[in-house]
Design an enzyme around this catalytic site. Sequence first.
Site, PDB file in Angstrom:
ATOM      1  N   ASP A  21      24.355  24.647  35.457  1.00 37.07           N
ATOM      2  CA  ASP A  21      25.739  24.172  35.569  1.00 37.07           C
ATOM      3  C   ASP A  21      25.771  22.735  35.043  1.00 37.07           C
ATOM      4  O   ASP A  21      24.939  21.914  35.417  1.00 37.07           O
ATOM      5  CB  ASP A  21      26.143  24.230  37.048  1.00 37.07           C
ATOM      6  CG  ASP A  21      27.599  23.893  37.282  1.00 37.07           C
ATOM      7  OD1 ASP A  21      28.290  24.682  37.932  1.00 37.07           O
ATOM      8  OD2 ASP A  21      28.036  22.805  36.838  1.00 37.07           O
ATOM      9  N   ASP A 116      31.252  26.220  32.367  1.00 35.39           N
ATOM     10  CA  ASP A 116      30.090  25.328  32.314  1.00 35.39           C
ATOM     11  C   ASP A 116      28.906  25.851  33.120  1.00 35.39           C
ATOM     12  O   ASP A 116      28.027  25.088  33.498  1.00 35.39           O
ATOM     13  CB  ASP A 116      30.480  23.925  32.795  1.00 35.39           C
ATOM     14  CG  ASP A 116      30.536  23.793  34.302  1.00 35.39           C
ATOM     15  OD1 ASP A 116      30.830  24.802  34.967  1.00 35.39           O
ATOM     16  OD2 ASP A 116      30.268  22.686  34.796  1.00 35.39           O
ATOM     17  N   GLU A 117      28.867  27.159  33.327  1.00 33.29           N
ATOM     18  CA  GLU A 117      27.893  27.670  34.291  1.00 33.29           C
ATOM     19  C   GLU A 117      27.414  29.057  33.857  1.00 33.29           C
ATOM     20  O   GLU A 117      28.208  29.870  33.393  1.00 33.29           O
ATOM     21  CB  GLU A 117      28.656  27.757  35.612  1.00 33.29           C
ATOM     22  CG  GLU A 117      28.008  28.342  36.758  1.00 33.29           C
ATOM     23  CD  GLU A 117      29.028  28.528  37.897  1.00 33.29           C
ATOM     24  OE1 GLU A 117      28.590  28.874  38.966  1.00 33.29           O
ATOM     25  OE2 GLU A 117      30.255  28.346  37.681  1.00 33.29           O
TER      26      GLU A 117
END
Length: 395
Positions: A21, A116-117
Amino acid sequence: MVTLAHLPLPEHGFRRVLHCDLDCFFAAVEELDDPTLAGKPVVVGGDPERRGVVSTANYAARAFGIHSAMAAALAKRRCPRAIFLRPRFERYRELSERVMALVDEYAVVRERASIDEAYVELPPGVPGCRRAEVIARELKARVRAETGLVISVGVGRNKLIAKLASDCSKPDGCLVVRPGTEEAFLRPLPVGRLPGVGPHAQATLATAGIVTIADALTLGPEPLRQRLGRMGDWLWRLATAQDDRPVVSEHGPPKSISRERTYQRDIAAVERAAAEIRQLAERVTRDAEAERMLARTITLKIKWYDFSLTTRQRSLPSATREPAVIAEAALALLHEHIAPLLRPDHAARLLGVGLSGLRPEHDDGADAVYAHGELVQLRLFGDEPALVGIIAGSR
Ligand code: TTP
Ligand code: MG
């Protein structure tokens, strides 16, 4: 069909899931693109003057108690000198793609969980394999060198542990929870760290005397169930690190496959239409074969000389990709519904054959399948057409 039994793969492997992340993602991108922001509190989100909401804030701004989802106006009251920026989603997506491409280099399967992960199924852990920590550190270093961004990484035997590990290691973190050490890792964590435990659930648990995961473990499964019902069962599963969700690639199977063709000369004769439909049916069958899909529903599409459109469908008793069966269904649709309408003054300019009601040829529903934390089956798409097989049996 090549099976993994033919490959030099380990007989036993324990599962290694990596979760990564990006740190303060949107704010980090803004700092990356404008070095003058370095060290200053930065808030990305809606307009503080117009009921905007905070998307995220960098650590300098978080020090003032600013966080995601709070009113931007409140953020401004907490830190009037913070720099408020509107999000630039295009740029975030571009950097997200670059990070995901790097992550892919380490993944057996990669599942994007948000912008974002991602979760990554690493190759199974066996004696002599590359250690998860080495992989995680290399990935972090490459993301930093090649994008200028910072990721936190966690590794564990399932998604739950991997995500908690990356969350707990932030910022710029790297935490590997080795198999067998899950309980030691979980015990001190406040229950609020667990996915799905918001302030409300936290308050309910606190009244039952459960503040940390250790409290839940001390109580034991039966008392937890008695006091909290289903929530107690669920909490026990999390506290004992039970989670067998697979990492599933988001490149899911296609919903439909079709082929169509626009003709230079409009088609008015049924025989010519039938010949074209046979060809289209054969092509679409080959596409289904490449996708390893079977289909239940066949659609015939006709665009007429005046650009009006007719589609007709037929479902089969069972899924197939037999070229003869698919061609026969498409031709039946032609003869029943279209042939009576075909005339020199009512000709077709486009014909199409589509397949839907698709299901995978091997319907196991996942790219990698685990039982009791051990990799038992893996499907790869690469140079080989497909690899399906048993890697590890029960210990
Ligand atoms: P997160 O990964 O939750 O947050 P983050 O990357 O900003 O910070 P952290 O270091 O704790 O991971 O979310 C990723 C991005 O998604 C975040 O930068 C902005 C956006 N986002 C919102 O727009 N609204 C929200 O409520 C959240 C949580 C995130
Ligand atoms: Mg993040």
